[in-house]
Design a protein around this motif. Structure first.
Motif, PDB file in Angstrom:
ATOM      1  N   PRO A   1       0.810  -1.234   0.000  1.00  0.00           N
ATOM      2  CA  PRO A   1       0.000   0.000   0.000  1.00  0.00           C
ATOM      3  C   PRO A   1       0.837   1.274   0.000  1.00  0.00           C
ATOM      4  N   ASN A   2       0.298   2.313  -0.609  1.00  0.00           N
ATOM      5  CA  ASN A   2       0.981   3.606  -0.674  1.00  0.00           C
ATOM      6  C   ASN A   2       0.603   4.452   0.546  1.00  0.00           C
TER       7      ASN A   2
ATOM      8  N   PHE B   1      11.249  -0.771  -5.817  1.00  0.00           N
ATOM      9  CA  PHE B   1      11.073   0.220  -4.761  1.00  0.00           C
ATOM     10  C   PHE B   1      10.626   1.546  -5.362  1.00  0.00           C
ATOM     11  N   ASP B   2       9.749   2.232  -4.691  1.00  0.00           N
ATOM     12  CA  ASP B   2       9.360   3.584  -5.080  1.00  0.00           C
ATOM     13  C   ASP B   2      10.485   4.512  -4.651  1.00  0.00           C
ATOM     14  N   SER B   3      11.049   5.260  -5.590  1.00  0.00           N
ATOM     15  CA  SER B   3      12.206   6.114  -5.300  1.00  0.00           C
ATOM     16  C   SER B   3      11.909   7.178  -4.249  1.00  0.00           C
ATOM     17  N   ASP B   4      10.633   7.485  -4.040  1.00  0.00           N
ATOM     18  CA  ASP B   4      10.273   8.492  -3.037  1.00  0.00           C
ATOM     19  C   ASP B   4      10.407   7.954  -1.616  1.00  0.00           C
ATOM     20  N   TYR B   5      10.429   6.622  -1.485  1.00  0.00           N
ATOM     21  CA  TYR B   5      10.403   6.047  -0.139  1.00  0.00           C
ATOM     22  C   TYR B   5      11.513   5.035   0.143  1.00  0.00           C
TER      23      TYR B   5
ATOM     24  N   ARG C   1       9.382   1.177   6.467  1.00  0.00           N
ATOM     25  CA  ARG C   1       8.760   2.253   5.703  1.00  0.00           C
ATOM     26  C   ARG C   1       9.310   2.358   4.278  1.00  0.00           C
ATOM     27  N   ASN C   2      10.527   1.854   4.090  1.00  0.00           N
ATOM     28  CA  ASN C   2      11.118   1.919   2.760  1.00  0.00           C
ATOM     29  C   ASN C   2      10.344   1.075   1.740  1.00  0.00           C
TER      30      ASN C   2
ATOM     31  N   VAL D   1       5.705   0.030  -9.500  1.00  0.00           N
ATOM     32  CA  VAL D   1       6.376   0.490 -10.718  1.00  0.00           C
ATOM     33  C   VAL D   1       6.213  -0.552 -11.832  1.00  0.00           C
ATOM     34  N   GLU D   2       5.689  -0.137 -12.973  1.00  0.00           N
ATOM     35  CA  GLU D   2       5.496  -1.025 -14.108  1.00  0.00           C
ATOM     36  C   GLU D   2       6.837  -1.261 -14.814  1.00  0.00           C
ATOM     37  N   PRO D   3       7.153  -2.508 -15.154  1.00  0.00           N
ATOM     38  CA  PRO D   3       8.386  -2.797 -15.887  1.00  0.00           C
ATOM     39  C   PRO D   3       8.373  -2.125 -17.256  1.00  0.00           C
ATOM     40  N   THR D   4       9.473  -1.523 -17.635  1.00  0.00           N
ATOM     41  CA  THR D   4       9.587  -0.890 -18.951  1.00  0.00           C
ATOM     42  C   THR D   4      10.870  -1.350 -19.624  1.00  0.00           C
ATOM     43  N   VAL D   5      10.870  -1.314 -20.951  1.00  0.00           N
ATOM     44  CA  VAL D   5      12.076  -1.678 -21.696  1.00  0.00           C
ATOM     45  C   VAL D   5      12.033  -1.029 -23.077  1.00  0.00           C
ATOM     46  N   SER D   6      13.174  -0.561 -23.522  1.00  0.00           N
ATOM     47  CA  SER D   6      13.340  -0.064 -24.887  1.00  0.00           C
ATOM     48  C   SER D   6      14.761  -0.397 -25.317  1.00  0.00           C
TER      49      SER D   6
END
Length: 224
Positions: free
Chosen positions: A4-5, A37-41, A49-50, A57-62
């Motif tokens: 949870p956020n 991990f969410d970079s904000d936390y 709490r981390n 975060v959705e996986p991305t690739v290019s």
């Protein structure tokens, strides 16, 4: 589902998301995917709490390049991957190889194309995949340069008449001898095949169907 956020989650939420049996927070950090991990936390990764919003975060690739044209000779080039997670590499052609089959985050790998000894160009695809997404690279490899031999031939729709028509320059493929040649071109590069008809060098007659020589060879009557 993600952690949870908010700060109301428990260690059990984290264990369920990571699929860890241990109740140790240290073990959870060890087993966690650093890209989730969410970079904000994420902080120093030393507190429960981390894990806030972990896994959202959705996986991305290019990849770059996304297409590549190569010559017929063996060659190697580099592919650059941009991603926020782990990825795998695969291909669909036996003449394509790559130095790794998997990687992590922003990275690169090399691709090698074997020499093309066939009579035509060919293509293959490399796919870099992450969970739920992928990026592709299409490789097109040229055919070997044609070796052609110039020859003066006359042409007609009638076999014997072809012996007496005005001659023009054509180009043989496969052999410099008209009787043994396997291809007939209208240009020296071998990219344009000659039109269908009976062709003669003044002594021998052969029928070319636009793609290959067919039927038996004949002699011009004046040379029979």
């Amino acid at each position: 589902m993600a952690v949870p956020n908010n700060y109301s989650f428990s260690l059990q939420d984290v264990r369920s998301e990571i699929n860890v049996g241990s109740t140790s927070l240290t073990e959870c950090f060890y087993q966690a995917d650093g890209f989730k991990f969410d970079s904000d936390y994420e902080g120093l990764k030393n507190s429960l709490r981390n894990f806030r919003n972990y896994g959202v975060v959705e996986p991305t690739v290019s990849i770059s390049p996304s297409s590549r044209s190569t010559s017929s000779v063996s060659n190697t080039f580099t592919v650059t991957v941009s991603s926020n997670t782990n990825w795998t590499v695969s291909d669909n052609a036996s003449w394509i190889s790559h130095n790794i089959t998997s990687g992590t985050g922003n990275n690169s790998f090399t691709v090698t194309c074997m020499a093309n000894n066939g009579s035509s160009s060919r293509s293959g695809i490399i796919t870099v995949s992450v969970s739920g997404a992928s990026a592709t690279l299409r490789i097109t490899q040229a055919s070997p340069t044609q070796t052609t031999y110039s020859i003066s031939l006359s042409k007609d729709i009638n076999a014997q008449q072809s012996c007496f028509r005005p001659k023009q320059t054509y180009y043989l493929g496969g052999n410099s001898n008209f009787s043994q040649a396997t291809n007939l071109y209208a240009n020296s590069s071998g990219s344009l095949k000659a039109g269908a008809g009976f062709y003669s060098d003044g002594g021998l007659i052969r029928y070319w169907n636009g793609n290959s020589f067919s039927g038996s060879s004949n002699l011009c009557l004046s040379n029979a």
